[in-house]
Design a protein around this motif. Sequence first.
Motif, mmCIF file in Angstrom:
data_model
loop_
_atom_site.group_PDB
_atom_site.id
_atom_site.type_symbol
_atom_site.label_atom_id
_atom_site.label_comp_id
_atom_site.label_asym_id
_atom_site.label_seq_id
_atom_site.Cartn_x
_atom_site.Cartn_y
_atom_site.Cartn_z
ATOM 1 N N ILE A 132 -10.119 9.486 50.323
ATOM 2 C CA ILE A 132 -10.098 10.599 49.765
ATOM 3 C C ILE A 132 -11.279 11.688 49.934
ATOM 4 O O ILE A 132 -11.317 12.847 50.336
ATOM 5 N N GLN A 133 -12.522 11.065 49.814
ATOM 6 C CA GLN A 133 -13.566 11.639 49.991
ATOM 7 C C GLN A 133 -13.690 11.857 51.545
ATOM 8 O O GLN A 133 -14.059 13.399 51.778
ATOM 9 N N LYS A 134 -13.140 11.302 52.536
ATOM 10 C CA LYS A 134 -13.000 11.877 53.903
ATOM 11 C C LYS A 134 -12.180 13.075 54.085
ATOM 12 O O LYS A 134 -12.710 13.833 54.562
ATOM 13 N N VAL A 135 -11.169 12.936 53.492
ATOM 14 C CA VAL A 135 -10.179 14.136 53.537
ATOM 15 C C VAL A 135 -10.663 15.339 52.793
ATOM 16 O O VAL A 135 -10.589 16.603 53.472
ATOM 17 N N ALA A 136 -11.231 15.317 51.747
ATOM 18 C CA ALA A 136 -11.973 16.409 50.940
ATOM 19 C C ALA A 136 -12.713 16.917 51.365
ATOM 20 O O ALA A 136 -13.206 18.206 51.211
ATOM 21 N N ALA A 137 -13.720 16.071 52.182
ATOM 22 C CA ALA A 137 -14.910 16.628 52.940
ATOM 23 C C ALA A 137 -14.437 17.779 54.137
ATOM 24 O O ALA A 137 -15.485 18.288 54.749
ATOM 25 N N ILE A 185 -12.645 11.098 41.344
ATOM 26 C CA ILE A 185 -11.691 10.638 42.197
ATOM 27 C C ILE A 185 -10.884 9.385 41.639
ATOM 28 O O ILE A 185 -9.838 9.287 41.558
ATOM 29 N N LYS A 186 -11.842 8.421 40.946
ATOM 30 C CA LYS A 186 -11.494 7.363 40.467
ATOM 31 C C LYS A 186 -10.668 7.643 39.358
ATOM 32 O O LYS A 186 -9.519 6.884 38.979
ATOM 33 N N GLU A 187 -11.043 8.332 38.356
ATOM 34 C CA GLU A 187 -10.436 8.822 37.144
ATOM 35 C C GLU A 187 -8.796 9.491 37.532
ATOM 36 O O GLU A 187 -7.871 9.091 36.973
ATOM 37 N N PHE A 188 -8.820 10.376 38.547
ATOM 38 C CA PHE A 188 -7.569 11.152 38.955
ATOM 39 C C PHE A 188 -6.633 10.106 39.717
ATOM 40 O O PHE A 188 -5.612 10.832 40.126
ATOM 41 N N MET A 189 -7.215 9.168 40.144
ATOM 42 C CA MET A 189 -6.246 8.102 40.870
ATOM 43 C C MET A 189 -5.974 6.883 40.289
ATOM 44 O O MET A 189 -5.538 5.940 40.615
ATOM 45 N N SER A 190 -6.314 6.869 38.677
ATOM 46 C CA SER A 190 -6.091 5.694 37.927
ATOM 47 C C SER A 190 -4.532 5.582 37.361
ATOM 48 O O SER A 190 -4.244 4.444 36.881
ATOM 49 N N GLY A 191 -3.656 6.469 37.983
ATOM 50 C CA GLY A 191 -2.394 6.315 37.813
ATOM 51 C C GLY A 191 -1.495 5.497 38.906
ATOM 52 O O GLY A 191 -0.476 5.438 38.878
ATOM 53 N N ASN A 192 -2.387 5.074 39.755
ATOM 54 C CA ASN A 192 -1.842 4.414 40.807
ATOM 55 C C ASN A 192 -2.635 3.103 40.929
ATOM 56 O O ASN A 192 -3.744 2.822 41.461
ATOM 57 N N LEU A 193 -1.935 2.024 40.330
ATOM 58 C CA LEU A 193 -2.386 0.774 40.266
ATOM 59 C C LEU A 193 -2.444 0.115 41.923
ATOM 60 O O LEU A 193 -1.326 0.169 42.710
ATOM 61 N N ALA A 209 -2.322 14.961 46.425
ATOM 62 C CA ALA A 209 -2.155 15.783 45.365
ATOM 63 C C ALA A 209 -3.570 16.012 44.717
ATOM 64 O O ALA A 209 -3.793 17.219 44.180
ATOM 65 N N CYS A 210 -4.331 14.905 44.509
ATOM 66 C CA CYS A 210 -5.642 14.787 44.031
ATOM 67 C C CYS A 210 -6.609 15.942 44.701
ATOM 68 O O CYS A 210 -7.359 16.632 44.244
ATOM 69 N N VAL A 211 -6.388 15.840 46.104
ATOM 70 C CA VAL A 211 -7.521 16.926 46.839
ATOM 71 C C VAL A 211 -6.873 18.242 46.643
ATOM 72 O O VAL A 211 -7.806 19.204 46.306
ATOM 73 N N LYS A 212 -5.618 18.503 46.664
ATOM 74 C CA LYS A 212 -5.117 19.889 46.417
ATOM 75 C C LYS A 212 -5.541 20.435 44.974
ATOM 76 O O LYS A 212 -5.888 21.334 44.863
ATOM 77 N N GLU A 213 -5.459 19.117 44.082
ATOM 78 C CA GLU A 213 -5.871 19.770 42.531
ATOM 79 C C GLU A 213 -7.374 19.936 42.340
ATOM 80 O O GLU A 213 -7.726 20.411 41.535
ATOM 81 N N GLY A 214 -8.092 19.615 43.598
ATOM 82 C CA GLY A 214 -9.514 19.732 43.439
ATOM 83 C C GLY A 214 -10.293 18.892 42.654
ATOM 84 O O GLY A 214 -11.474 18.938 42.054
ATOM 85 N N HIS A 215 -9.737 17.618 42.287
ATOM 86 C CA HIS A 215 -10.249 16.333 41.583
ATOM 87 C C HIS A 215 -11.081 15.662 42.482
ATOM 88 O O HIS A 215 -11.150 14.295 42.435
ATOM 89 N N THR A 216 -12.002 16.040 43.216
ATOM 90 C CA THR A 216 -12.639 15.262 44.324
ATOM 91 C C THR A 216 -14.064 15.380 44.201
ATOM 92 O O THR A 216 -14.869 15.190 45.136
ATOM 93 N N LYS A 217 -14.677 16.040 43.321
ATOM 94 C CA LYS A 217 -15.922 16.457 43.178
ATOM 95 C C LYS A 217 -16.981 14.994 43.013
ATOM 96 O O LYS A 217 -18.163 15.231 43.487
ATOM 97 N N SER A 218 -16.657 14.010 42.735
ATOM 98 C CA SER A 218 -17.527 12.765 42.487
ATOM 99 C C SER A 218 -16.459 11.391 42.715
ATOM 100 O O SER A 218 -15.552 11.590 42.543
ATOM 101 N N VAL A 219 -17.187 10.507 43.138
ATOM 102 C CA VAL A 219 -16.542 9.082 43.039
ATOM 103 C C VAL A 219 -15.845 8.854 41.554
ATOM 104 O O VAL A 219 -14.539 8.722 41.461
ATOM 105 N N ALA A 220 -16.512 9.193 40.636
ATOM 106 C CA ALA A 220 -16.142 9.064 39.195
ATOM 107 C C ALA A 220 -14.826 9.948 38.923
ATOM 108 O O ALA A 220 -14.006 9.630 38.314
#
Lengths: 739, 197
Positions: free
Chosen positions: B191-196, B170-178, B157-168
């Motif tokens: 995620i970087q790999k798939v987003a690329a 990605i980290k922010e939008f993946m922080s709901g998953n501990l 979903a994070c990739v689909k939402e387009g929240h992958t522009k930077s490591v920061a």
Amino acid sequence: MGFFDEPFDLMTPPEGRVEGVAKVTGSGKYAAEYKVNGLCHAVLVGSTIAAGTILNINTSNAKQVAGVLGVITHLEKPVVPGMADEEKIKEARFGLPVFHTDKVYFKGQPIALVIAETLEDATYAASLVSAEYREDAKTVDFNGTLGFVSLTPAGKDRGDITALNSAAHSIEAEYNIKAEVHNPMEMHATIAEWTADDKLKLFDKNQGVNNVQRTFAKLFNIPVNHIEVISEFVGGGFGSGLRVWPHALACIMAAKLVKRPVKLMLTRPQMFYSVGYRPASWQKIKLGANADGKFIGIHHQAKNGTSVYENFNEGITRVTRLIYNFDNLKAEAATVPLNLSTPTWMRGPGDCTGDFAIESAIDELSYKLNIDPVALRMKNLALEKNPETGLPWSTNYINECIEKGAQMISWKDRKAAHSQNIEGDWNIGYGMAVGAWNAGRGNASAGIQMQKDGSITVQTAMTDIGTGTGISMQNIAHETTGISKSKIKIELGNSNLPPAPSQGGSNGLSSIGGAVVAAVNALKLKLAEHAALQNEAYKNVAAADILLSDKGISLKTANSQFFISYASLWEKNKLGILEVEASSGPGAERQKYAFCSSAAHFCKVRVNRKTGKVKIERLVTVSDGGKIISEKAAANQMSGAAVGGIGMALMEEQATDERLGTLVGNDFAGYHFPVNADAPIIEVAFINKPDPNINPQGSKGLGEVGIIGTAAAIANAIYNATGKRLRDLPITPDKVLLG
Amino acid sequence: MKQEYNFSRRFFLKTSSALGALAFIPKGVKAFYEEVKNFIVPKKEQLPLTVSINKKSYAIKADTRTTLLDLLREDLNLTGAKKGCDHGQCGACTVHIDGERALSCLTLAAMVPGKEVTTIEGLANGDKLHPMQEAFIECDGFQCGYCTPGQIMSAVACVKEGHTKSVAEIKEFMSGNLCRCGAYNGIVESIQKVAAK
């Protein structure tokens, strides 16, 4: 060159863990996920007081709920022979005698268990159980109570600690760390099924199936091999699965009562008081050095919390004797009984706590001495021998860890004085610390089954709690047999497989690696035995001279004409599945050498002067774990441990309320550990030099050293950034602002 | 059948104030509270539901109290969605509902008829793993694997939402998953790999 010498990895699938597909597709089954016919559900009811006696329990409302199959309390329960009387309970050393006492020792202590057809039925019915108590005095306040217990010596004194009085420079300070909770993502769970009156099958979350087996064999007075424990996938442990806890016994009792398989999964709040935690601690350090920075001695005092029904000593001062040369050393310790459940080992137990104090004190001393913290440590490391036992280290590359780490983080950019590196509201600082851990090894067994097509299955009872036991076994089997990884299957986490020690204390791979090598040698000899019937050259050959490949067997010293394919070997000898099992363990090398794993941690932080927020900008971890068997899994372990260290340093705190005698915030909203955004990309490196004596593969355990020292590195970086020496963990923003 | 409970909002308010008034006699409050609780807590009720999970339709009878997570795990043997807290605090139970990430422990089963639920079991295309699943294996984006299905569902979903522009980001939008193992390095890398791509 024979065809069997061809490269084997042409067919190797993309590099990944043996259980990778099962984990990313959700098909791997964790304890609570097995489909068992006739399964029903159990829910625990906890006491609402922290100390006292249960006067009566009202279970009648619960029993009237549709779907309820039974209720267990200390007054009505199936028989557990190993807890039949006071004497037996003591002998069992099980800890909390769940449902075998009317005494309450902590809030949340199980006082009843409701079993019902569905989870919803059981949860609802459990809410209807109530009890009346006679309350006793209680305390859950560690810092308020620790003054009432006296310290006693922890090990022998070294030299004479009064030498500290003549030290040119010394530090004397106190350190406090709040209790931390393991909180593996999978909540502890058990499915118990009595397959016969004296035969038990358990799907259970733990870190050692044989330990679970032994524990319940004793409690139920049945043979060990009548208990099957299946723990193929374990959703994290960090120490919480090293003991067998009351909920597992409760589940087995429930299965006995309703004569059906029963599932019990703890709730997240119950996880905070049911499966141990790292106890709160207090420490006092007095550390002295002469003018050029040579340590004169250390006086280390430590206290940790425990329960009122069991004594748990963390061993906080153990690490004091391990890393540096202290000619004069005195260590003292005590435990502080509280109305909380019993704590247990949590990642880097004892050492992680003690190391925080020592490494903070050394950093503080370095500023007094005006010596770089790296140089000060280098000057005092015990690099030749274990300073306690006097045995020479088999290998100890802690100095190389420090050198490499300093280079990676660019330590030269650090300002020697604090508060010198400022960008807007942010102060920037660098800190470092080291950690070490006695590297152990236990007796372990492994089995190998070989098929006609040359594929093998390597087996052990040891669990893989996420550390990469499976892929490491595969790597070792691949390296020692030459058989392609794609033809090596791993089976583990089942008590029917060859026995192995529990997976804890960084002993897992160190122990099982030797067993895999031993099993491979046994396989080679067995194959040679069969091959000797076809070719005399195979008679009485040593395992080291036997070569295996995907296709067949050959001899190292001979030419390729001695090659015999598995196919012909199997046909000629009419073989089915070839099975071997072998054991391996520590030996005389333990009398000759001392063993340790070590790590150096370097940290760059940003501290906001207005909000007190600490941001970890970089975290570098370099470790000496001997030979690295699976680089990715090992790096994952180390970066994960560093994340755990961030939690310990900045956020993890099991708060308590003294008035109510209760834990506060026992869920993930109230208890914080690092989320993705709390951690930078952790930078990991290894020295990667084999230890020639510890085990055949030369690897030393890594799980603990990854977190031993991390918190101190962060606290030291905060000091370098701000000039605030914070000695109480976790370092939350309020402490930074008020410090 | 549905309006069997004959208590009202007014009744609830009345009992609440009665509870307040009785606060100075704890025993009385307790007994009274038990009675009230017994009266107002909904009893078991089964609802016939038709739910669509991984494009497969299931006609089931579900307890009205059952969460989507427990429906998946306990009734349908779809144990890929994990229970890590049951309180919406950890993300291990993340699934997609109509293509958006959702916490199945905070969703009642009765809320999903008419919606398409995708779990980790439905992410692969037959035998072919989803690129995110492949990336998690290659980047070692897990240790114990328990949070992994939730991480992967969120990552997709994070990739689909387009929240992958930077490591920061990605980290922010993946922080709901501990992830208690702390496998965040590999998760971000996956995620970087798939987003690329």
